[in-house]
Design a protein around this motif. Structure first.
Motif, short mmCIF file in Angstrom:
data_model
loop_
_atom_site.label_atom_id
_atom_site.label_comp_id
_atom_site.label_asym_id
_atom_site.label_seq_id
_atom_site.Cartn_x
_atom_site.Cartn_y
_atom_site.Cartn_z
N ALA B 152 0.93 -1.44 -0.01
CA ALA B 152 -0.16 -0.02 -0.03
C ALA B 152 0.97 0.95 0.02
CB ALA B 152 -1.04 0.14 1.09
N LEU B 153 2.09 1.23 0.74
CA LEU B 153 2.74 2.26 0.87
C LEU B 153 3.39 2.45 -0.49
CD1 LEU B 153 4.48 2.10 4.23
CD2 LEU B 153 3.10 3.51 3.61
N ALA B 154 3.89 1.40 -1.26
CA ALA B 154 4.41 1.63 -2.54
C ALA B 154 3.39 2.13 -3.55
CB ALA B 154 4.94 0.12 -3.02
N ALA B 155 2.20 1.77 -3.59
CA ALA B 155 1.32 2.14 -4.14
C ALA B 155 0.83 3.86 -4.06
CB ALA B 155 -0.23 1.48 -4.24
N VAL B 156 1.09 4.33 -2.87
CA VAL B 156 0.83 5.77 -2.60
C VAL B 156 2.18 6.54 -2.78
CG1 VAL B 156 1.02 7.37 -0.45
CG2 VAL B 156 -0.46 5.41 -0.29
N PHE B 157 3.39 5.86 -2.85
CA PHE B 157 4.42 6.72 -3.28
C PHE B 157 5.06 6.57 -4.41
CE2 PHE B 157 4.64 6.75 1.65
CZ PHE B 157 4.57 7.95 1.99
N LEU B 158 4.76 5.47 -5.15
CA LEU B 158 5.31 5.46 -6.65
C LEU B 158 4.67 6.48 -7.49
CD1 LEU B 158 5.29 1.46 -7.04
CD2 LEU B 158 7.21 3.02 -7.10
N PRO B 159 5.47 7.21 -8.19
CA PRO B 159 4.92 7.88 -9.28
C PRO B 159 4.16 7.51 -10.44
CG PRO B 159 7.51 8.13 -9.48
CD PRO B 159 6.87 6.82 -8.32
N ALA B 160 3.13 8.22 -10.73
CA ALA B 160 2.49 7.78 -11.86
C ALA B 160 1.53 6.52 -11.67
CB ALA B 160 3.22 7.32 -13.15
N LEU B 161 1.43 6.59 -10.37
CA LEU B 161 0.34 5.38 -9.95
C LEU B 161 -0.80 5.99 -8.70
CD1 LEU B 161 -0.19 2.19 -10.22
CD2 LEU B 161 1.08 2.08 -8.21
N ARG B 162 -1.79 5.88 -9.17
CA ARG B 162 -2.99 6.48 -8.40
C ARG B 162 -4.02 5.22 -8.09
NH1 ARG B 162 0.29 9.00 -7.27
NH2 ARG B 162 0.74 11.20 -7.41
N LEU B 163 -4.16 4.80 -6.77
CA LEU B 163 -5.26 3.87 -6.58
C LEU B 163 -6.20 4.67 -5.84
CD1 LEU B 163 -3.18 0.69 -5.21
CD2 LEU B 163 -3.67 1.49 -7.49
N THR B 164 -7.54 4.13 -5.94
CA THR B 164 -8.64 4.77 -5.45
C THR B 164 -8.71 3.91 -4.13
OG1 THR B 164 -10.11 3.03 -6.45
CG2 THR B 164 -9.76 5.19 -7.62
N ALA B 165 -9.65 4.39 -3.27
CA ALA B 165 -9.94 3.70 -2.06
C ALA B 165 -10.28 2.35 -2.31
CB ALA B 165 -10.81 4.53 -1.09
N ALA B 166 -11.36 2.10 -3.21
CA ALA B 166 -11.72 0.86 -3.54
C ALA B 166 -10.81 -0.16 -3.92
CB ALA B 166 -12.77 0.98 -4.77
N GLU B 167 -9.83 0.38 -4.76
CA GLU B 167 -8.58 -0.46 -4.99
C GLU B 167 -7.66 -0.79 -4.00
OE1 GLU B 167 -8.37 1.06 -9.79
OE2 GLU B 167 -7.31 2.37 -8.10
N PHE B 168 -7.60 -0.11 -2.95
CA PHE B 168 -7.02 -0.32 -1.81
C PHE B 168 -7.49 -1.61 -0.94
CE2 PHE B 168 -4.50 3.98 -1.99
CZ PHE B 168 -3.25 3.20 -1.98
N PHE B 169 -8.92 -1.46 -0.99
CA PHE B 169 -9.58 -2.37 -0.44
C PHE B 169 -9.37 -3.83 -1.22
CE2 PHE B 169 -12.12 0.85 2.08
CZ PHE B 169 -11.89 -0.05 3.19
N ARG B 170 -9.44 -3.75 -2.51
CA ARG B 170 -9.38 -4.71 -3.41
C ARG B 170 -7.99 -5.44 -3.29
NH1 ARG B 170 -12.67 -4.79 -8.69
NH2 ARG B 170 -12.43 -6.97 -8.31
N LEU B 171 -7.03 -4.52 -2.92
CA LEU B 171 -5.49 -5.06 -2.69
C LEU B 171 -5.56 -5.96 -1.32
CD1 LEU B 171 -2.58 -5.06 -3.48
CD2 LEU B 171 -2.23 -3.06 -2.39
N LEU B 172 -6.30 -5.42 -0.44
CA LEU B 172 -6.57 -6.04 0.78
C LEU B 172 -7.10 -7.44 0.66
CD1 LEU B 172 -6.09 -5.76 3.97
CD2 LEU B 172 -8.38 -4.53 4.07
N ASP B 173 -7.97 -7.52 -0.07
CA ASP B 173 -8.89 -8.65 -0.47
C ASP B 173 -8.06 -9.75 -1.13
OD1 ASP B 173 -10.97 -10.11 -1.15
OD2 ASP B 173 -11.33 -9.45 -2.95
#
Lengths: 252, 309
Positions: B152-173
């Motif tokens: 999740a931290l990588a998804a937040v800090f990597l440039p050119a990558l924007r995840l929505t809240a729903a996608e963070f939940f899917r990642l958790l899933d």
């Protein structure tokens, strides 16, 4: 935990074995054993290696289910009510082993918790005090000698204040000082705490110094079961328990 | 002061302590975090490179006077697919590591010879297995939890990558499904450490199950070779008509293909495939079945011989 004072019920049966039979691998290792150990006794269970002593103790400690017959410990059936039996017994196997990477305290605390002991620290301190073994709590078990391990083994067996203590060849591998210390502890446990002792052994000298009654097992058959006093009276001509034992074996 | 613990809690605690003392936990955590790092970097790098090539192609086509520009091939692809390598790593390496955790859990105590001391106390064998399973699950959950946080931290800090809240939940899933899959193999490791006689057999048999579940069964039931099966995008695409043999094998053995269930569920969570929801209950059922088998196996061991190695 049952807190019935051990001394009050002295004399009542605490181990009752009826037609106890066990077979495995097509071989019968225990043949219809029948005996009773009264509460408060120090019972010596004698026999050659392979006579079936450890099998009997394994059944009485609920580690093994017999093929036939019944065994009751502290009034509870070992098959139907194993947890009730386990709450009331302590067990020291012949080759006692622990988590070597843990300290003595960590090992004892773990086994105390498994037994449902409420105040673990207090009980460990009391037990080590009783065994005159304070000061080793924070040493890892892998640094312990055989004699020290045996004492920790005894500590884990009495931490939860059992009514009956099963000892499988407790003097095995101990030096003479270790044997004497262990004998003293067994006698004190019996006298001061009223704990019944069921001890597998083939050291007749220890039986003579420690036990109040004996049972002799030969190839899975109980060939003798009497008080030590009566045993010595039954064989008035013999010089020692050893010669009595040899005569019993020869008679079979 | 030590508080009163139930026997199950005491065994769970002892299990976690043993794992940390053996450094198994630290080692596995390190491996998982390294796998996450590499997976995310490879996924992100692939995505940014593809986008860069697309932009260069569009610019080139513009200079050539092209009137029609094809869409970006990644425009319809879930951004979570930068984690798809994680699925492969967990499918292969993660499962093996989970087997080690489950195997060590019981073998450690068999080798130490402490089981007679434990079972002479008011702890039933099913209770003991339950505690072991809880300890294993907690250890794996901690590893997977840390992996999720790093992802999740990588998804937040990597440039050119924007995840929505729903996608963070899917990642958790996705990581929850991964935990379920890892638990299955840890339970298999535990089961065989109870039933098998020698230490080498106790490790060999679960690895055999892993080979069957991850390689042999998917190959038999889907007609895909193992290397192709490791590519989740390939799996997500429709399988070609493979003939009668595979249809029969799929009907007969498909339900045993745990690796396939995980791949489907994982891809579904990452948004790369549909239909994984049906595979999820299968993973639950398998976990329950193996846990029950381990408890039953230990209960059936009437003798004391099985308690030592």
């Amino acid at each position: 935990m049952d807190t019935t004072p051990n001394l009050i019920l002295s004399g009542q049966p605490i181990v009752e074995v009826a037609d106890l039979t066990h077979a495995y691998g097509g071989q019968t290792v225990l043949h219809s054993l029948n005996f009773i150990v009264p509460r408060g006794e120090i019972f010596g269970f004698l026999g050659h290696n392979g006579a079936g002593k450890t099998t009997t103790i394994s059944i009485l400690t609920t580690l093994l289910r017999q093929s036939a017959g019944t065994a009751r410990v502290a009034g509870f059936d070992t098959i139907k009510e194993p947890n009730e039996v386990r709450k009331r017994i302590g067990y020291l196997p012949e080759n006692v082993t622990f988590y070597d990477d843990l300290t003595a305290y960590e090992n004892l605390a773990y086994f105390a918790r498994l037994s449902g002991v409420a105040d673990v620290d207090e009980r460990i301190d009391e037990t080590l005090g009783f065994l005159d073994f304070r000061g080793v709590e924070h040493r890892k078990l892998k640094t312990f000698s055989k004699g020290m391990r045996q004492r920790i083994g005894l500590a884990q067996a009495i931490l939860h204040q059992p009514q009956v203590l099963f000892l499988d060849e407790p003097t095995s591998g101990l030096d003479p000082v270790g044997i004497k210390n262990l004998r003293d502890v067994i006698l004190r446990l019996n006298r001061e705490q009223g704990i019944t002792i069921f001890m597998n052994t083939h050291l007749l000298s220890e039986v003579a110094k420690t036990c109040t009654s004996i049972g002799v097992l030969n190839r899975g058959r109980l060939i003798y079961n009497e008080s030590l006093e009566k045993t010595l009276a039954d064989f008035p001509d013999e010089m020692s328990l050893e010669t009595i034992y040899v005569r019993m074996e020869e008679a079979v | 002061m030590s508080a009163r613990l139930s026997p199950v809690s005491a065994i769970v605690r002892n299990e976690l302590r043993a794992l940390t003392r053996e450094r198994t936990f630290t080692m596995l955590l390190g491996i998982f975090l390294a796998m996450t790092f590499f997976s995310v970097y490879i996924g992100w790098s692939t995505r940014t490179t593809t986008n860069a090539i697309y932009r260069a192609s569009v610019a080139y086509l513009g200079t050539q006077g092209a009137t029609h520009v094809p869409p970006n091939p990644l425009s319809g692809v879930s951004p979570l697919l930068i984690f798809d390598n994680m699925l492969i790593y967990i499918l292969l390496v993660g499962a093996l590591l989970a087997i080690v955790i489950g195997h060590r859990s019981f073998i450690r105590e068999r080798k130490a010879g402490v089981l007679p001391l434990i079972f002479a106390r008011p702890v039933s064998r099913p209770q003991y297995i339950l505690a072991k399973l809880c300890g294993i699950c907690l250890a794996l959950a901690a590893i997977i939890g840390a992996t999720y946080i790093v992802s999740a931290l990588a998804a937040v800090f990597l440039p050119a990558l924007r995840l929505t809240a729903a996608e963070f939940f899917r990642l958790l899933d996705f990581y929850a499904v991964s935990l379920l899959y890892l638990c299955f193999f840890a339970f298999v490791g535990l089961l065989f450490s109870v039933v098998a006689g020698s230490e080498s057999t106790t490790l060999f048999l679960p690895i055999l199950v892993w080979v069957a579940a991850v390689f042999i069964l998917p190959e038999l039931t889907l007609g895909s070779n193992p290397v192709a099966l490791l590519n989740p995008v390939t799996l997500a695409s429709a399988a070609p008509d493979q003939g009668q043999f595979f249809t029969v094998m799929r009907a007969g053995l498909g339900w045993l293909s745990v690796g396939q269930f995980y791949t489907q569920s994982g891809l579904n969570a990452l948004g790369a495939a549909d239909g994984g929801a049906a595979a999820l209950p299968a993973l639950f059922i398998y976990n329950g079945a193996v846990a029950w088998a381990a408890a039953a196996a230990l209960r059936r061991h009437a003798g004391t011989g099985a308690l030592t190695l």
